[in-house]
Design an enzyme around this catalytic site. Structure first.
Site, PDB file in Angstrom:
ATOM      1  N   ILE A  10       8.988 -27.638-112.716  1.00 60.24           N
ATOM      2  CA  ILE A  10       7.625 -27.424-112.199  1.00 60.24           C
ATOM      3  C   ILE A  10       6.688 -26.900-113.269  1.00 60.24           C
ATOM      4  O   ILE A  10       5.529 -26.635-113.005  1.00 60.24           O
ATOM      5  CB  ILE A  10       7.593 -26.459-110.999  1.00 60.24           C
ATOM      6  N   GLY A  11       7.172 -26.721-114.464  1.00 57.76           N
ATOM      7  CA  GLY A  11       6.219 -26.282-115.484  1.00 57.76           C
ATOM      8  C   GLY A  11       6.963 -25.901-116.744  1.00 57.76           C
ATOM      9  O   GLY A  11       8.129 -25.544-116.702  1.00 57.76           O
ATOM     10  N   GLY A  13       6.867 -23.173-119.350  1.00 57.10           N
ATOM     11  CA  GLY A  13       6.238 -21.885-119.678  1.00 57.10           C
ATOM     12  C   GLY A  13       6.159 -21.754-121.191  1.00 57.10           C
ATOM     13  O   GLY A  13       6.593 -22.631-121.917  1.00 57.10           O
ATOM     14  N   GLY A  16       9.860 -21.618-122.319  1.00 58.60           N
ATOM     15  CA  GLY A  16      10.892 -22.557-121.887  1.00 58.60           C
ATOM     16  C   GLY A  16      10.471 -23.204-120.587  1.00 58.60           C
ATOM     17  O   GLY A  16       9.362 -23.004-120.106  1.00 58.60           O
ATOM     18  N   LYS A  33      13.853 -19.786-115.220  1.00 56.09           N
ATOM     19  CA  LYS A  33      13.223 -20.022-116.526  1.00 56.09           C
ATOM     20  C   LYS A  33      14.364 -20.167-117.500  1.00 56.09           C
ATOM     21  O   LYS A  33      15.264 -19.337-117.527  1.00 56.09           O
ATOM     22  CB  LYS A  33      12.360 -18.816-116.913  1.00 56.09           C
ATOM     23  N   ASP A 132       0.596  -9.782-122.533  1.00 61.95           N
ATOM     24  CA  ASP A 132       0.167 -11.185-122.468  1.00 61.95           C
ATOM     25  C   ASP A 132      -0.412 -11.482-121.086  1.00 61.95           C
ATOM     26  O   ASP A 132      -0.085 -12.494-120.475  1.00 61.95           O
ATOM     27  CB  ASP A 132       1.352 -12.108-122.788  1.00 61.95           C
TER      28      ASP A 132
HETATM   29  C1  LIG Z   1       2.445 -27.315-111.393  1.00 67.96           C
HETATM   30  N1  LIG Z   1       3.250 -26.120-111.322  1.00 67.96           N
HETATM   31  C2  LIG Z   1       3.250 -25.399-110.214  1.00 67.96           C
HETATM   32  O1  LIG Z   1       2.644 -25.709-109.231  1.00 67.96           O
HETATM   33  C3  LIG Z   1       4.100 -24.167-110.190  1.00 67.96           C
HETATM   34  C4  LIG Z   1       4.672 -23.594-109.045  1.00 67.96           C
HETATM   35  C5  LIG Z   1       4.576 -24.071-107.619  1.00 67.96           C
HETATM   36  N2  LIG Z   1       5.338 -22.473-109.416  1.00 67.96           N
HETATM   37  C6  LIG Z   1       5.227 -22.306-110.773  1.00 67.96           C
HETATM   38  C7  LIG Z   1       5.779 -21.253-111.570  1.00 67.96           C
HETATM   39  C8  LIG Z   1       6.585 -20.188-111.151  1.00 67.96           C
HETATM   40  C9  LIG Z   1       7.124 -19.885-109.871  1.00 67.96           C
HETATM   41  O2  LIG Z   1       6.988 -20.558-108.830  1.00 67.96           O
HETATM   42  N3  LIG Z   1       7.851 -18.744-109.954  1.00 67.96           N
HETATM   43  C10 LIG Z   1       7.819 -18.264-111.234  1.00 67.96           C
HETATM   44  C11 LIG Z   1       8.422 -17.099-111.789  1.00 67.96           C
HETATM   45  C12 LIG Z   1       8.219 -16.818-113.140  1.00 67.96           C
HETATM   46  C13 LIG Z   1       7.443 -17.689-113.913  1.00 67.96           C
HETATM   47 CL1  LIG Z   1       7.199 -17.291-115.584  1.00 67.96          CL
HETATM   48  C14 LIG Z   1       6.858 -18.844-113.379  1.00 67.96           C
HETATM   49  C15 LIG Z   1       7.056 -19.122-112.016  1.00 67.96           C
HETATM   50  C16 LIG Z   1       4.436 -23.359-111.284  1.00 67.96           C
HETATM   51  C17 LIG Z   1       4.084 -23.524-112.736  1.00 67.96           C
END
Ligand SMILES: CNC(=O)c1c(C)[nH]c(/C=C2\C(=O)Nc3ccc(Cl)cc32)c1C
Length: 270
Positions: A10-11, A13, A16, A33, A132
């Site tokens: 989903i992304g 970071g 990572g 992560k 950050d």
């Molecule tokens: C397009 N990405 C998203 O919609 C997205 C969603 C639904 N969740 C995330 C990211 C996290 C997420 O859902 N829980 C997290 C815990 C720690 C970190 Cl560093 C990131 C996340 C993201 C980037």
């Protein structure tokens, strides 16, 4: 890893990949992560372990919850299992609003700001500095609660690794003392809070620049445009207070929690 089923990435970071997963025991949706510690030297590895151990202790509604970690010696990866935040990161949320030419009502700005200040209050008194704080490191849950994520890991990485990893975007929230290569302190997180509060209103950072040199000059100059008149003078006063060039003149986390706009909302929460 066998306790989890991978749903999908989903992304990516700063450090990572972020992967959405499901815990097999109770089907709870989480994320992990994935960090490649193979590229870190001994000092960074021990610092990362120390940092993850701190993460484990933090239980706060406005800090992304840490659940577990898996160390895969095979391919030298560490997987940090954390809370799933359905709303994704605040940076994407702001980018979308800007694209739709929408703005955030002041009421919502104070609410997000209060939650981040509460998160900072929690980590500061555990002697952790975020280092950050920015929209990309703030995540929204299904009830649109803001949660600080990914904090501290960058703090303990030594400069070259941190530089290598975190040099991906423009450091819009860098404080004057960080530019002067002075010691980062808790008030640098307050500066970043001011930048965040500004960006929630303007949908762009207080010191926009296309390169690091122009950015450094704007930050040291310290001047920024007033937000549109839909936002109150009180909001502008708090932004200006957090963006004081001299870190001693900035509010502490407690000063911010005692602001009427925040303390009033804190009482409502109870
Ligand atoms: C397009 N990405 C998203 O919609 C997205 C969603 C639904 N969740 C995330 C990211 C996290 C997420 O859902 N829980 C997290 C815990 C720690 C970190 Cl560093 C990131 C996340 C993201 C980037």
């Amino acid at each position: 890893m066998e306790n989890y089923e991978v749903i999908g990435e989903i992304g990516a970071g700063q450090f990572g990949k972020v992967v959405k997963i499901k815990r097999k025991s109770d089907s709870k949706v989480l994320v992990w992560k994935q960090l490649e510690y193979g590229k870190m030297d001994e000092k960074e590895k021990s610092q990362l372990v120390a940092e993850v151990n701190i993460l484990r202790e933090i239980r706060h509604p406005n800090v992304v919850r840490y659940y577990d970690r898996i160390i895969d010696k095979q391919n030298q990866h560490i997987y940090i299992i954390m809370e799933y935040c359905e709303g994704g990161d605040l940076a994407a949320f702001l980018k979308n609003l800007k694209k739709e030419k929408e703005t955030i009502p002041e009421e919502a700005i104070w609410r997000i700001f209060m939650q981040i200040v509460l998160a900072l209050h929690e980590i500061h008194h555990k002697k952790i500095m975020h280092r950050d704080l920015k929209p990309a490191n703030i995540f929204l849950d299904s009830k649109n609660n803001a949660k600080l994520g990914d904090f501290g890991l960058s703090k303990k990485l030594s400069d070259e690794t941190k530089f290598a990893y975190t040099n991906v975007g423009t450091p819009y929230y860098m404080s004057p003392e960080q530019i002067e290569e002075n010691k980062y302190n808790e008030k640098s997180d307050i500066w970043a809070c001011g930048c965040l509060l500004y960006e929630l209103g303007a949908l762009s950072p207080p010191f926009p620049a296309t390169n690091h040199l122009a950015l450094a000059m704007k930050i040291k100059n310290g001047k920024f445009e007033r937000l549109s008149k839909q936002y109150s003078d009180e909001l502008m006063r708090v932004i200006s207070w957090c963006l004081q060039k001299n870190s001693e003149n900035r509010p502490s986390v407690d000063d911010l929690l005692n602001l009427p706009q925040i303390s009033m909302r804190l009482r409502e929460k109870r």
